[in-house]
Design an enzyme around this catalytic site. Structure first.
Site, PDB file in Angstrom:
ATOM      1  N   ARG D 265     -39.160 -21.492 -15.922  1.00 32.33           N
ATOM      2  CA  ARG D 265     -38.394 -22.724 -15.729  1.00 32.33           C
ATOM      3  C   ARG D 265     -38.017 -22.828 -14.253  1.00 32.33           C
ATOM      4  O   ARG D 265     -37.073 -22.188 -13.806  1.00 32.33           O
ATOM      5  CB  ARG D 265     -37.138 -22.659 -16.599  1.00 32.33           C
ATOM      6  CG  ARG D 265     -36.453 -23.992 -16.846  1.00 32.33           C
ATOM      7  CD  ARG D 265     -35.095 -23.777 -17.504  1.00 32.33           C
ATOM      8  NE  ARG D 265     -34.119 -23.344 -16.533  1.00 32.33           N
ATOM      9  CZ  ARG D 265     -33.024 -22.626 -16.807  1.00 32.33           C
ATOM     10  NH1 ARG D 265     -32.772 -22.247 -18.040  1.00 32.33           N
ATOM     11  NH2 ARG D 265     -32.187 -22.275 -15.842  1.00 32.33           N
ATOM     12  N   HIS D 269     -31.497 -25.505 -16.071  1.00 29.50           N
ATOM     13  CA  HIS D 269     -31.694 -25.778 -17.510  1.00 29.50           C
ATOM     14  C   HIS D 269     -31.725 -27.283 -17.768  1.00 29.50           C
ATOM     15  O   HIS D 269     -32.641 -27.813 -18.396  1.00 29.50           O
ATOM     16  CB  HIS D 269     -30.596 -25.125 -18.341  1.00 29.50           C
ATOM     17  CG  HIS D 269     -30.595 -25.558 -19.769  1.00 29.50           C
ATOM     18  ND1 HIS D 269     -31.599 -25.204 -20.637  1.00 29.50           N
ATOM     19  CD2 HIS D 269     -29.735 -26.349 -20.476  1.00 29.50           C
ATOM     20  CE1 HIS D 269     -31.353 -25.751 -21.826  1.00 29.50           C
ATOM     21  NE2 HIS D 269     -30.240 -26.450 -21.742  1.00 29.50           N
ATOM     22  N   TYR D 278     -26.644 -17.650 -12.217  1.00 26.40           N
ATOM     23  CA  TYR D 278     -27.083 -16.517 -13.035  1.00 26.40           C
ATOM     24  C   TYR D 278     -28.496 -16.023 -12.732  1.00 26.40           C
ATOM     25  O   TYR D 278     -28.972 -15.103 -13.363  1.00 26.40           O
ATOM     26  CB  TYR D 278     -26.964 -16.863 -14.522  1.00 26.40           C
ATOM     27  CG  TYR D 278     -27.645 -18.175 -14.919  1.00 26.40           C
ATOM     28  CD1 TYR D 278     -29.021 -18.234 -15.103  1.00 26.40           C
ATOM     29  CD2 TYR D 278     -26.914 -19.348 -15.095  1.00 26.40           C
ATOM     30  CE1 TYR D 278     -29.647 -19.419 -15.468  1.00 26.40           C
ATOM     31  CE2 TYR D 278     -27.532 -20.540 -15.451  1.00 26.40           C
ATOM     32  CZ  TYR D 278     -28.892 -20.572 -15.636  1.00 26.40           C
ATOM     33  OH  TYR D 278     -29.517 -21.742 -15.977  1.00 26.40           O
TER      34      TYR D 278
END
Ligand SMILES: Cc1ncc(C[n+]2csc(CCOP(=O)(O)OP(=O)(O)O)c2C)c(N)n1
Ligand SMILES: Cc1ncc(C[n+]2csc(CCOP(=O)(O)OP(=O)(O)O)c2C)c(N)n1
Ligand SMILES: [Mg+2]
Ligand SMILES: [Mg+2]
Lengths: 335, 371, 335, 371
Positions: D265, D269, D278
């Site tokens: 990815r 998100h 993160y």
């Protein structure tokens, strides 16, 4: 200690309460999706994993039945799990464990085991979120025997009620109105003082009308009360905060003065908690009532995608309209 | 047609374990723990389970007990599983577990109370930490994962020995998301939990092959990255070895395991069921040939470790145990109806006082607990 | 055809309706646990697999989320799935699919796809069943927008309402009161005539008191009405049958005569459907009411194991006691 | 210590497929379908997906769209999957599927409408049977199983050709019971359904290894007894081969399959996320090296099948498509608020007339849809 208490938001008050209890009680563990390094999608657990370690603040795999179910197992062994569902719209796979196990473990073992669990979930609409992210289905849970259902409507109440929920020996569903997560700031001393889970809060006194609201709707309800006040009508605004068990007596006490009542909630009307409150009012205060209890609620349809969510949610105008009906109501004979 | 070249990414095996074959003959050297005493003890415990089951079914037939799930023919699994645990481990049972309950120290009168519609049966006097009988299928697997987390947490916080959670279920339960989610978490978090599956070939009327398209139930562990083994579930030694080994590994911090124990449900699903509607008499007859008690009995007799005389003594002893328990069960006072509020919360909130009082007054009037 | 219509039980009427629709409509498929060779644990699907084949009458693996979820997929492609949950106590893992998908598929696709599903479940207590087998949580489902919730209380209504449910273009939760599965027989012609899903049934006429009940409680409610009748009090007994959408107007019409009302249900009181009915009555008939609407319900505790279930369930005595309160109530001023 | 002798009961392999390596060099002969035209078409479709994603993210940043989930770097999966389907197959998508939607004929303005908070975006004009965007994780896997049942049922009832259901999801979704229950049913009932998993290594902030203890996601198929394959998800040819093969088998009546497509990815998100909280910048940079568009571009250029000139033409064409769609989206009338009741039921029951009227009157007064 002499330092000034910083004003914080509701979501920061949640973090503060979680940190307080993690610090105070080694049995408290906090888990859910993205609550670790990410600090939760709303940052409600911001910094907790760094501070308390990844043995006590844990990211789980993506499985809500699991989140609800492991809390039961943990709690039976004396831990105090605080489990987060990322949004209330994703809590349903967990209902089986909440209803069939957490809420009845004490009863079915005749006190041998218990489930001091807090299930947390951000809830409610109004933040332009995608589908399934704006649910208000507290009524489903309030119907479950053995559960407590708590909804804070200010930073201070979020802090005090969450402390109480974590310390409570039985399972609590703690619903956080995300629309007001950052709507207002308030100094909330981190003094570890819990608020009671069986008493309503009178947020505004008045003797002409009783308005009952919780969560984010408290905001519009207070605004409506202010508006009425400019017209010389003093509304009493009551936030039950703990929806189950419900402190109906504070509401009845208010009705002794006002004799008229409006209940406001975001959830759909049919079978919503407004029905229970109206039912109990007419049971306990039939003779007092001068007008039918008015319900101002979400419509009995699916929570719309965000373009139309404001048409769905009860706003100040709708609250005022119902308040006026309650205020102006006269029995047929008296008209 | 084009056939691509594929690279091998991962490989998995599922193994099977047996010590005593269907005739009760050893197929390999027995493990050290299978001493003559231990084997006789297992025979005794399986017979006690069968006796309790038999009496419970009869009590149901005469209306003195509610629906009861017998473990007829599956006694080796419960007995061997519970026997492999230490007291401080936590058992998370499903409902078909009379043998395991007895071995865990649950009282016969508690078992009867539970199936007799009395919550006090779940208030196990001698196992304060074990979970109660779990009826919603597979949910106990998640509870066991949570229990295992708590045990691991305690161990790491205060250095106490690592204890182990053991969850039991039927093979039907493995179709449910709960079971998978529990295994998956146990694998991801390396929890000290052992999942023991009683594969009795039927989930009420649904045969094993209709439950899942897999060759084995054990291979479901592969989806969670946890070790899995299939054992002969009517061979008490094989079950015991598998569970002991899995528990030993879990206790050492090596994480979870899945055990599929192959057996056959010789009884109806419960007393409310009539298996002849969906199951052939022939299949049932065949299965009686390899049931666990007969098998162990054959082996022990062949070794000169068991005899008619011993059996007679045992029959007498077990009958006495059973009768004494029945007496204790029958002499219990009924619970007052207000008990339905007494353990709802740690402290009954004021909001429920009115209902409590109403119920109490009603009961004072009718005196018949509503009936 | 000249043949006399055999008297059948409620559960046989369910079977008859299922068979009728399987016969009539090739899009109907029936599935659940043990519904094939075994004919269902209550025999509600007895003989259907033999008659219609195992492509249309299927045993599923043991997974309620799956049962609820595949029905959604099937229905979007034009099938009419009839899915059985073995007991209502095991329906909760399916709630997510019922609430988040089945009940809103039409709405969220603005009519492109729909979910003509019937979810069936035996429900209620009183048969001395084990734990989790005696649930009455219809209120949870009645709160869900987009769903219909239907409960029959006689063989004829079971037949006619189930036909209607299967033919309905939207999802229906069809709850079968297992306590009266075999309580009474009635001739039910297999004529394919559906009953309406939006009208209450007046089971007994009377002008002194309105009694509202559904499912198995209809039995005790009618018995209580008979008892009152011996005392010269004529109670009207109304069975809404379709709990959502609720035909409140039939209840209000009755109140025009009686001005007093008792609602009876097995489910726990708090947040039960009695609350919604009481709330609507006071909204629509405030001026008519001579007494607070009385709720006779299960207690707000966990459904007990069977030794104490009769203490929990509302029996004739409790209904009569509440009826008398409603009948004898006088406003403070009028006392 | 006793070591028992185990019998081998079952064995399983998980294989991996790749045609184009990270540098865009072939690792084996390409399949027949991978013609120059097809490859250029895939390059185009992936670029269109990336463009729509890019514009949608920008629209969100300026407040004109709600939360949006980009598929940046994962375009090969959606494009190849949808390309392998025929129109009559049924697609059961999750939310990160712009590439697949475009390939299925969903309009750009529908995609924008949906993420712009307008249900009309799910009323796909050109795909009457496809399921809408599914947000509750993994639930669409069960819907796909149900769809597959319906397709199989239709085929067997009226002999029409067997159609196939395809469900997409992320790797995080495979932790959820729904996913397992769907695979298990598909295996037991041999349903024509293909589960395609976009393994982009992250589920919001939760890394793949924290999601499950398995070596691969593909091996989860073993728990359901269904064939499973891991493929390079940034290699459009590998994904296409795997999905085509799985669909062909399903269409032939050979049942379900699971495909794990390995990708990364490259975006946050969603627009509501900040992955830098993160995820290391280094990991992200590395992943940019093997993204699918660049890889196919390299290969095509090396073959002389692609050039700067062609790219410029394509850029112009895609920009026009995008602008035209934006115009159509922006010129749509807003829905009247009463639309929230119009599709609640096929016919609005009388019980809701009062609320409908109240809403209509309110809207007539405020005229602003409540805002
Ligand atoms: C969630 C749930 N669904 C359905 C049931 C009803 N039910 C009780 S036992 C059973 C079959 C269980 O089969 P299996 O797991 O193989 O265990 P066995 O009874 O064969 O030991 C079913 C469907 C239940 N108790 N819980
Ligand atoms: C049942 C449910 N739980 C939680 C969420 C919130 N959520 C949205 S996306 C997501 C992560 C999904 O990760 P993955 O399956 O890997 O797909 P990806 O987004 O990486 O493509 C989560 C937790 C949700 N949508 N549904
Ligand atoms: Mg079984
Ligand atoms: Mg992912």
């Amino acid at each position: 200690m002499g330092e000034e208490t910083k004003a914080i938001t509701l979501v920061e008050a949640v973090t503060q309460a979680l940190a307080h209890e993690l610090e105070r009680d080694g049995d408290v563990v906090v888990f859910g999706q993205d609550i670790g390094a990410n600090g939760g999608v709303f940052r409600a657990t911001d910094g907790l994993q760094q501070r308390f370690g990844s043995e006590r603040v844990l990211d789980t795999p993506l499985a809500e039945t699991m989140i609800a179910g492991i809390a039961v197992g943990m709690a039976t062994q004396g831990l105090r799990p605080v489990a987060e569902f990322q949004f209330m719209g994703f809590i349903y796979p967990g209902l089986d464990h909440i209803l069939n196990h957490a809420a009845r473990m004490r009863n079915r073992t005749r006190g041998r085991l218990s489930c001091p669990i807090v299930y947390r979930a951000p809830y409610g609409g109004g933040i332009h979120a995608p589908e399934h992210h704006s649910e208000s289905t507290e009524a489903l849970f309030a119907h479950v025997p053995g559960l407590r259902v708590v909804v804070p409507s200010s930073p201070a109440r979020a802090y005090g009620l969450l402390l109480a929920a974590i310390r409570d020996p039985d399972p609590v569903l703690f619903l956080e109105p995300k629309r007001i997560y950052r709507a207002a700031k308030q100094p909330v001393p981190d003094n570890g003082e819990a608020l009671p889970l069986d008493s309503a809060f009178v947020l505004r006194e008045g003797s002409d009308l009783t308005m009952v609201a919780w969560g984010a709707s408290v905001k519009e309800t207070l605004a409506a009360a202010e508006q009425l006040s400019t017209e010389g009508i003093q509304a009493e605004v009551i936030d039950p905060a703990t929806l189950k068990p419900l402190d109906i007596h504070s509401i009845i006490d208010s009705l002794e003065k006002t004799r008229r009542c409006v209940v406001v909630h975001e959830a759909a009307r049919f079978g919503g908690l407004g029905a229970e409150i109206a039912a109990q009012i007419q049971e306990y205060a039939f003779d007092l009532l001068e007008a039918p209890v008015q319900r101002v609620t979400g419509y009995d349809t699916v929570m719309p995608y965000y373009q139309l969510e404001n048409a769905y949610l009860p706003g100040v105008e709708r609250i005022l309209a119902s308040a006026r009906i309650a205020l102006e109501y006269a029995r047929e004979g008296d008209r | 047609m084009h056939k691509p070249r594929l690279q091998l990414q991962a490989s998995f095996d599922i193994a099977y374990l047996q010590y005593l074959d269907k005739q009760g003959q050893t197929t390999q050297t027995l493990p050290e723990f299978a001493t003559p005493d231990w084997l006789s003890y297992c025979l005794r415990q399986m017979q006690l389970a069968r006796l309790v089951d038999d009496r419970a079914v009869k009590l149901q037939r005469t209306g003195r007990l509610g629906t009861y799930p017998s473990s007829l023919g599956q006694e080796a699994i419960g007995v061997a599983t519970a026997n492999a645990m230490i007291g401080e481990d936590i058992y998370c049972p499903y409902y078909r577990e009379t043998g395991a309950f007895l071995e865990r120290g649950v009282l016969i009168e508690e078992i009867l109370a539970n199936w007799g519609g009395d919550e006090r049966g779940q208030n196990f006097q001698h196992q304060p930490g074990d979970l109660p009988v779990c009826i919603p299928i597979a949910t106990q697997a998640l509870h066991a994962a949570g229990v295992a987390f708590a045990l691991k947490y305690r161990h790491s916080q205060d250095g106490r020995p690592l204890q182990v959670a053991v969850a039991s279920s039927g093979e039907g339960a493995t179709s449910k998301g709960d079971f998978y989610e529990a295994m998956n978490l146990a694998g991801a978090w390396q929890l000290p939990v052992v999942f023991v599956v009683n594969n009795n070939q039927w989930a009420i009327s649904v045969p094993r092959h209709a439950q899942t398209g897999t060759q084995t139930i054990a291979q479901k562990g592969i989806a969670a990255g946890i070790p899995a083994l299939q054992v002969d579930g009517n061979d008490v030694i094989a079950v015991a070895w598998a569970v002991r080994d899995a528990i030993a590994r879990a206790r050492q911090g090596d994480g979870p395991a899945l055990i599929e124990a192959m057996t056959y449900r010789l009884c109806d699903h419960t007393t409310a069921d009539d298996a002849s509607r969906y199951r052939s008499a022939r299949e049932l007859e065949d299965a009686w040939q390899w049931e666990p008690i007969k098998r162990l009995d054959s082996y022990l007799r062949a070794q000169g470790l068991w005899s008619d005389a011993k059996q007679q003594d045992l029959d007498r002893e077990l009958a006495q145990i059973m009768e004494a328990a029945l007496d204790r069960w029958e002499s219990r006072d009924p619970e007052p109806a207000t008990a339905i509020f007494d353990h709802l919360y740690a402290q009954l909130p004021a909001a429920f006082y009115e209902q409590y009082d109403q119920l109490r007054d009603e009961q004072a009037q009718t005196g018949n607990r509503g009936e």
